[in-house]
Design a protein around this motif. Structure first.
Motif, PDB file in Angstrom:
ATOM      1  N   LEU A   1      -0.041  -3.386 -13.308  1.00 28.53           N
ATOM      2  CA  LEU A   1      -0.665  -3.051 -12.029  1.00 28.53           C
ATOM      3  C   LEU A   1      -1.216  -4.319 -11.390  1.00 28.53           C
ATOM      4  CD1 LEU A   1      -1.602  -0.880 -10.012  1.00 28.53           C
ATOM      5  CD2 LEU A   1      -3.721  -0.694 -11.334  1.00 28.53           C
ATOM      6  N   ASP A   2      -0.523  -4.836 -10.375  1.00 30.55           N
ATOM      7  CA  ASP A   2      -0.936  -6.045  -9.645  1.00 30.55           C
ATOM      8  C   ASP A   2      -1.046  -7.257 -10.570  1.00 30.55           C
ATOM      9  OD1 ASP A   2      -1.135  -4.443  -7.350  1.00 30.55           O
ATOM     10  OD2 ASP A   2      -3.224  -3.951  -7.784  1.00 30.55           O
TER      11      ASP A   2
ATOM     12  N   ALA B   1      -6.570  -0.114  -6.334  1.00 29.61           N
ATOM     13  CA  ALA B   1      -6.328   0.642  -5.103  1.00 29.61           C
ATOM     14  C   ALA B   1      -7.215   0.276  -3.926  1.00 29.61           C
ATOM     15  CB  ALA B   1      -6.475   2.139  -5.391  1.00 29.61           C
ATOM     16  N   ALA B   2      -8.422  -0.251  -4.173  1.00 30.52           N
ATOM     17  CA  ALA B   2      -9.378  -0.442  -3.063  1.00 30.52           C
ATOM     18  C   ALA B   2      -9.971  -1.853  -3.046  1.00 30.52           C
ATOM     19  CB  ALA B   2     -10.493   0.597  -3.159  1.00 30.52           C
ATOM     20  N   PRO B   3      -9.135  -2.880  -2.967  1.00 29.59           N
ATOM     21  CA  PRO B   3      -9.654  -4.254  -3.024  1.00 29.59           C
ATOM     22  C   PRO B   3     -10.507  -4.635  -1.821  1.00 29.59           C
ATOM     23  CG  PRO B   3      -7.320  -4.269  -2.452  1.00 29.59           C
ATOM     24  CD  PRO B   3      -7.662  -2.860  -2.845  1.00 29.59           C
TER      25      PRO B   3
ATOM     26  N   ALA C   1       0.840  -1.216   0.000  1.00 26.32           N
ATOM     27  CA  ALA C   1       0.000   0.000   0.000  1.00 26.32           C
ATOM     28  C   ALA C   1       0.868   1.256   0.000  1.00 26.32           C
ATOM     29  CB  ALA C   1      -0.947  -0.002   1.206  1.00 26.32           C
ATOM     30  N   TYR C   2       1.798   1.316  -0.936  1.00 26.22           N
ATOM     31  CA  TYR C   2       2.737   2.443  -0.994  1.00 26.22           C
ATOM     32  C   TYR C   2       2.076   3.686  -1.581  1.00 26.22           C
ATOM     33  CZ  TYR C   2       7.070   4.975  -2.260  1.00 26.22           C
ATOM     34  OH  TYR C   2       8.057   5.909  -2.412  1.00 26.22           O
ATOM     35  N   GLY C   3       1.410   3.528  -2.712  1.00 27.84           N
ATOM     36  CA  GLY C   3       0.728   4.665  -3.323  1.00 27.84           C
ATOM     37  C   GLY C   3       1.475   5.303  -4.475  1.00 27.84           C
TER      38      GLY C   3
ATOM     39  N   ASN D   1     -11.418   0.215  -8.269  1.00 24.82           N
ATOM     40  CA  ASN D   1     -11.165   1.651  -8.344  1.00 24.82           C
ATOM     41  C   ASN D   1     -11.032   2.270  -6.960  1.00 24.82           C
ATOM     42  OD1 ASN D   1     -11.378   2.448 -11.270  1.00 24.82           O
ATOM     43  ND2 ASN D   1     -13.320   1.372 -11.050  1.00 24.82           N
ATOM     44  N   LYS D   2     -10.235   3.310  -6.861  1.00 26.53           N
ATOM     45  CA  LYS D   2     -10.121   4.074  -5.624  1.00 26.53           C
ATOM     46  C   LYS D   2     -11.491   4.616  -5.233  1.00 26.53           C
ATOM     47  CE  LYS D   2      -7.563   7.953  -3.601  1.00 26.53           C
ATOM     48  NZ  LYS D   2      -6.557   9.016  -3.846  1.00 26.53           N
TER      49      LYS D   2
END
Length: 313
Positions: free
Chosen positions: A143-144, A118-120, A87-89, A203-204
């Protein structure tokens, strides 16, 4: 191994603490987001990872981007065996992924390939998933999307909130990280390629999503209330006031009334007419007040929450 840790929120700090307490690893640096304004005074505030790292004498780096020569030089100078990202960002460019001897690994709060992004945690609850977990991946340019080194499962309970699932996954992730690092050291780690056809994107969370749409099913609204607890917290407007809604349950019955109307207000809660079925609000928060059980709120605000009042989107 010499470990660089990269993370920002409390979820990441729990993983950093597990590495600090692991005699097999040496955390040589912590990377975290720059200090941000927070609270009503908008005072610059350090991340949980920065605070923990400083407490244990670990050097802290806070670049706004990893995509410049100075940052890359600093990273290379640390001579790390591996970089652990939680969760670095910030996106890690390919140039960073190549620096540590064993590359970079990421602890992700879902069973990949589902809920990349970002929001699993929130999206899993909102979607009505019955299980979640932790996937540790070997990071690549996507991304992941990297190969899965470890997968650990947990149930999502029917009253699960993002806060409670966050706590479950933080502990699960710390254990998964420790065992995965040992496998990497022993050269027994095996990466399994993800099936991208099964992926979905988390999504965030936007604050605007927390505004309740009462024309939706009570089941959908109830899941969103749990998903957005503790942030950004579901809310609705009543008589010009922004009312935060912290907990509720579904009443599998239909009733007459307008969408968003308070059908009944009792010590059990506020029964609200939804697009399908009814929602029983059990805990809410008035502007400038603490969150309270509806039974307590009604002692002083019975008129505001009386039968026939309508929550508006």
């Amino acid at each position: 191994m010499r470990v660089i840790f990269a993370g920002t929120p409390e979820f990441a700090a729990i993983h950093l603490l597990s590495l600090i307490n692991d005699d097999a690893q040496e955390v040589v640096a912590a990377y975290t987001q720059p200090d941000r304004p927070a609270g009503r005074g908008k005072k610059l505030t350090s991340s949980p990872v920065k605070l923990l790292a400083r407490q244990h004498g670990i050097p802290v780096y806070q670049p706004s981007s990893l995509n410049n020569e100075v940052v890359l030089s600093d990273l290379a100078t640390l001579e790390a065996d591996i970089m652990v990202v939680v969760a670095y960002g910030l996106i890690l460019p390919q140039s960073v992924l190549r620096i540590p001897s064993y590359g970079c690994i990421n602890v992700h709060g879902s069973i990949l390939p589902k809920w990349r992004g970002a929001a699993p945690i929130q999206r899993a609850i909102e979607n009505g998933d019955q299980s979640s977990g932790i996937t540790v991946i070997q990071m690549d340019a996507g991304l992941d999307t990297g190969a899965m080194l470890s997968v650990s499962h947990c149930n999502i309970d029917k009253d699960e909130t993002s806060a409670s699932l966050h706590s479950k996954l933080a502990l699960l992730g710390a254990d998964s990280l420790s065992s995965t690092l040992r496998k990497i050291q022993d050269q027994t780690a095996v990466g399994i390629t993800q099936d991208s056809n099964l992926s979905s994107y988390a999504n965030k969370i936007k604050k605007s999503e927390a505004l309740i749409n009462w024309s939706e099913s009570a089941h959908i609204i109830e899941r969103k209330i749990r998903a957005y607890n503790p942030f950004p917290v579901s809310f609705s407007m009543l008589d010009g006031l922004r009312i935060k809604i912290w907990s509720a349950s579904v009443q599998d019955k239909e009733t007459e009334g307008e969408i968003g109307e308070i059908i009944s207000a009792t010590a059990r809660g506020l029964e609200i007419k939804c697009g399908q079925f009814c929602l029983l609000i059990q805990e809410l928060q008035l502007p400038g007040k603490a969150r309270m059980a509806v039974s307590e709120v009604l002692k002083s605000k019975a008129l505001l929450f009386s039968h026939g009042q309508i929550f508006r989107a």
